[in-house]
Design an enzyme around this catalytic site. Structure first.
Site, PDB file in Angstrom:
ATOM      1  N   LYS A   9       0.734  -1.111   0.010  1.00  0.00           N
ATOM      2  CA  LYS A   9       0.098   0.069   0.032  1.00  0.00           C
ATOM      3  C   LYS A   9       0.869   1.382   0.094  1.00  0.00           C
ATOM      4  CE  LYS A   9      -4.512   1.320   0.460  1.00  0.00           C
ATOM      5  NZ  LYS A   9      -5.594   0.500   0.213  1.00  0.00           N
ATOM      6  N   GLY A  58     -25.881   2.841   2.963  1.00  0.00           N
ATOM      7  CA  GLY A  58     -24.926   3.356   1.931  1.00  0.00           C
ATOM      8  C   GLY A  58     -25.291   2.882   0.473  1.00  0.00           C
ATOM      9  N   GLY A 110     -23.702   4.217  -2.235  1.00  0.00           N
ATOM     10  CA  GLY A 110     -22.877   4.686  -3.436  1.00  0.00           C
ATOM     11  C   GLY A 110     -22.477   3.906  -4.450  1.00  0.00           C
TER      12      GLY A 110
HETATM   13  P1  NAD Z   1     -18.930   5.461  -2.218  1.00  0.00           P
HETATM   14  O1  NAD Z   1     -18.414   6.786  -1.737  1.00  0.00           O
HETATM   15  O2  NAD Z   1     -19.459   5.665  -3.588  1.00  0.00           O
HETATM   16  O3  NAD Z   1     -20.372   5.235  -1.422  1.00  0.00           O
HETATM   17  C1  NAD Z   1     -20.666   5.490  -0.116  1.00  0.00           C
HETATM   18  C2  NAD Z   1     -21.944   5.752   0.228  1.00  0.00           C
HETATM   19  O4  NAD Z   1     -22.293   5.692   1.679  1.00  0.00           O
HETATM   20  C3  NAD Z   1     -22.265   7.232  -0.213  1.00  0.00           C
HETATM   21  O5  NAD Z   1     -23.491   7.366  -1.025  1.00  0.00           O
HETATM   22  C4  NAD Z   1     -22.397   7.903   1.158  1.00  0.00           C
HETATM   23  O6  NAD Z   1     -23.425   9.115   1.024  1.00  0.00           O
HETATM   24  C5  NAD Z   1     -22.859   6.898   1.946  1.00  0.00           C
HETATM   25  N1  NAD Z   1     -22.541   7.219   3.483  1.00  0.00           N
HETATM   26  C6  NAD Z   1     -21.573   8.004   4.014  1.00  0.00           C
HETATM   27  N2  NAD Z   1     -21.615   7.704   5.318  1.00  0.00           N
HETATM   28  C7  NAD Z   1     -22.816   7.160   5.747  1.00  0.00           C
HETATM   29  C8  NAD Z   1     -23.712   6.798   6.632  1.00  0.00           C
HETATM   30  N3  NAD Z   1     -23.362   7.141   8.016  1.00  0.00           N
HETATM   31  N4  NAD Z   1     -24.664   6.266   6.714  1.00  0.00           N
HETATM   32  C9  NAD Z   1     -25.018   6.105   5.336  1.00  0.00           C
HETATM   33  N5  NAD Z   1     -24.768   6.151   4.279  1.00  0.00           N
HETATM   34  C10 NAD Z   1     -23.415   6.848   4.438  1.00  0.00           C
HETATM   35  O7  NAD Z   1     -17.958   4.173  -1.637  1.00  0.00           O
HETATM   36  P2  NAD Z   1     -18.395   2.918  -2.579  1.00  0.00           P
HETATM   37  O8  NAD Z   1     -17.139   2.959  -3.594  1.00  0.00           O
HETATM   38  O9  NAD Z   1     -19.534   2.527  -2.998  1.00  0.00           O
HETATM   39  O10 NAD Z   1     -17.792   2.102  -1.443  1.00  0.00           O
HETATM   40  C11 NAD Z   1     -18.709   1.669  -0.138  1.00  0.00           C
HETATM   41  C12 NAD Z   1     -17.628   0.878   0.760  1.00  0.00           C
HETATM   42  O11 NAD Z   1     -17.276  -0.283   0.231  1.00  0.00           O
HETATM   43  C13 NAD Z   1     -16.502   1.557   1.356  1.00  0.00           C
HETATM   44  O12 NAD Z   1     -16.371   1.172   2.813  1.00  0.00           O
HETATM   45  C14 NAD Z   1     -15.343   0.881   0.580  1.00  0.00           C
HETATM   46  O13 NAD Z   1     -14.178   1.191   1.224  1.00  0.00           O
HETATM   47  C15 NAD Z   1     -16.011  -0.331   0.266  1.00  0.00           C
HETATM   48  N6  NAD Z   1     -15.141  -0.877  -0.665  1.00  0.00           N
HETATM   49  C16 NAD Z   1     -15.441  -0.540  -1.956  1.00  0.00           C
HETATM   50  C17 NAD Z   1     -14.812  -1.065  -2.991  1.00  0.00           C
HETATM   51  C18 NAD Z   1     -15.086  -0.544  -4.511  1.00  0.00           C
HETATM   52  O14 NAD Z   1     -14.770  -1.301  -5.460  1.00  0.00           O
HETATM   53  N7  NAD Z   1     -15.519   0.699  -4.724  1.00  0.00           N
HETATM   54  C19 NAD Z   1     -14.184  -2.467  -3.135  1.00  0.00           C
HETATM   55  C20 NAD Z   1     -14.000  -2.807  -1.843  1.00  0.00           C
HETATM   56  C21 NAD Z   1     -14.624  -2.224  -0.627  1.00  0.00           C
END
Ligand code: NAD
Length: 357
Positions: free
Chosen positions: A90, A188, A190
């Site tokens: 990392k 969440g 996202g």
């Molecule tokens: P993102 O930023 O697109 O989405 C996160 C969402 O969570 C947003 O819509 C945000 O408004 C919402 N959010 C933030 N705080 C919140 C709360 N307290 N309550 C409810 N909603 C809340 O991120 P993502 O890419 O969708 O990733 C989501 C999770 O998955 C993260 O923890 C990330 O580390 C993990 N993750 C993502 C990937 C990937 O491929 N994107 C891979 C492995 C792990």
């Protein structure tokens, strides 16, 4: 001499509490662009160390080192358990991603990645955009997840793996992976969470959704007929499955006593605030799908995609996340331990055997 001895204290790095069996820790400085970074290579037994680059306004270099050491170790486990022939590493850049980051800084970072000759392979993480990675890629070939190297956005593959993981969890607890009529609370919405919600809806699940970003909630209500709750209540609603897809540390001493679901399976990283929280879930009879096992689809897509190569292999490995979780759950039952302990043990066993396909 004395001044040197007091300012460079021997315990600062080598006795660091997060220092494990890390192989290389490289402190990077480029005065011209203001780049200050730490690249941590934890383990290369299974292959080159793949792990993202995070840009964050750390309060001090010590916090950055802690993050780099912890996250690189986590990548060794994640890559090993996902069956990838890759080690864990990392990079962290000490900078405010909105104020300090420049294309020149990212290019300088790329030159330092290049110097490591492929021992470390970088990719996007928090605070890094696709454009930033293009800047890195101008200086080094040891980068994944750019348009040129693969499939682009990993989120759809993360979501696919999470959906498979939810089905495997349901099978273990309810006796069937059929989600028709099951209620799932998705916290969440996202990149990953919204996609997971869509897949669940298609499978006939009833959705309870929450997000601090109101438009995402409205879209889920309109598109999936979901019911909305306050984000702080997502864990306590009457649901069969709770899918945390927002930020980490959501499973803790405050939330766990109120969880109604029998399964916790979602995309968020670092869901357990402390190891004791995993034990607490087990005591309450709630099955927890270890986060780094269920959310590995993204790293699988980054690792295995090739230019113009399609996504057949990526999909195969991502769909296998369901089988890996079933194995983890069965072994945890047999050994009377928690799924996250078994996941760690399985990752360590593969490392101990060295490189196997
Ligand atoms: P993102 O930023 O697109 O989405 C996160 C969402 O969570 C947003 O819509 C945000 O408004 C919402 N959010 C933030 N705080 C919140 C709360 N307290 N309550 C409810 N909603 C809340 O991120 P993502 O890419 O969708 O990733 C989501 C999770 O998955 C993260 O923890 C990330 O580390 C993990 N993750 C993502 C990937 C990937 O491929 N994107 C891979 C492995 C792990």
């Amino acid at each position: 001499m004395n001044a040197l001895h007091t300012s460079i204290h021997h315990s600062a790095v080598f006795d660091h509490p997060e220092m494990g069996s890390h192989e290389d820790i490289v402190f990077v400085q480029d005065r011209k662009t203001g780049l200050r970074a730490i690249i941590a290579v934890h383990d290369t037994t299974l292959g080159p160390a793949l792990g993202g680059c995070r840009v964050w306004s750390y309060e001090n270099p010590s916090d950055a080192l802690t993050d780099a050491l912890r996250l690189s170790r986590g990548m060794t486990y994640k890559n090993s358990l996902a069956g990838l022939d890759l080690g864990g590493g990392k990079a962290v850049i000490i900078a405010d991603p909105r104020k300090d980051k420049t294309a020149e800084m990212m290019e300088a970072f790329g030159r330092h990645v290049e110097r490591l000759s492929g021992t470390y392979i970088t990719a996007e993480d928090v605070g890094v955009s696709p454009e930033d990675m293009e800047a890195v890629a101008r200086q080094t070939a040891h980068v994944r997840g750019t348009q040129a190297t693969g499939l682009g956005d990993p989120s759809p593959y993360t979501a696919l793996g999470v959906f498979e993981g939810i089905k495997a969890s349901a099978k273990h607890v309810f006796g069937s992976s059929d989600l028709d009529g099951k209620t799932v609370s998705v916290q969440g919405l996202g990149h990953v969470g919204y996609d997971v919600a869509g897949r669940l809806h298609e499978a006939g699940a009833k959705l309870i959704v929450s997000d601090i970003h109101a438009p995402a909630v409205l879209r889920a209500i309109e598109t999936f007929g979901a019911t909305a709750v306050d984000p702080g209540e997502a864990h306590m609603v009457d649901a069969d499955i709770f899918a945390p897809c927002a930020l980490g540390a959501g499973l803790n001493a405050r939330t766990i006593p109120h969880i109604q679901a029998k399964v916790v399976a979602g995309a968020a990283n670092n869901q357990l605030q402390t190891p004791a929280d995993g034990e607490a879930l087990k005591k309450r009879g709630i099955l927890y799908a270890p986060d780094y096992a269920i959310n590995a689809g993204g790293v699988i897509s980054i690792a295995l995609a090739t230019p113009g190569g399609g996504d057949k292999l990526v999909r195969e490995k991502t769909l296998a996340i369901g089988d890996t979780l079933s194995t983890i759950f069965e072994r945890a039952d047999r050994e009377g331990t928690t799924p996250e302990h078994v996941a760690d043990a399985m990752a360590e066993e593969r490392l101990a055997k060295g490189k196997t396909a």
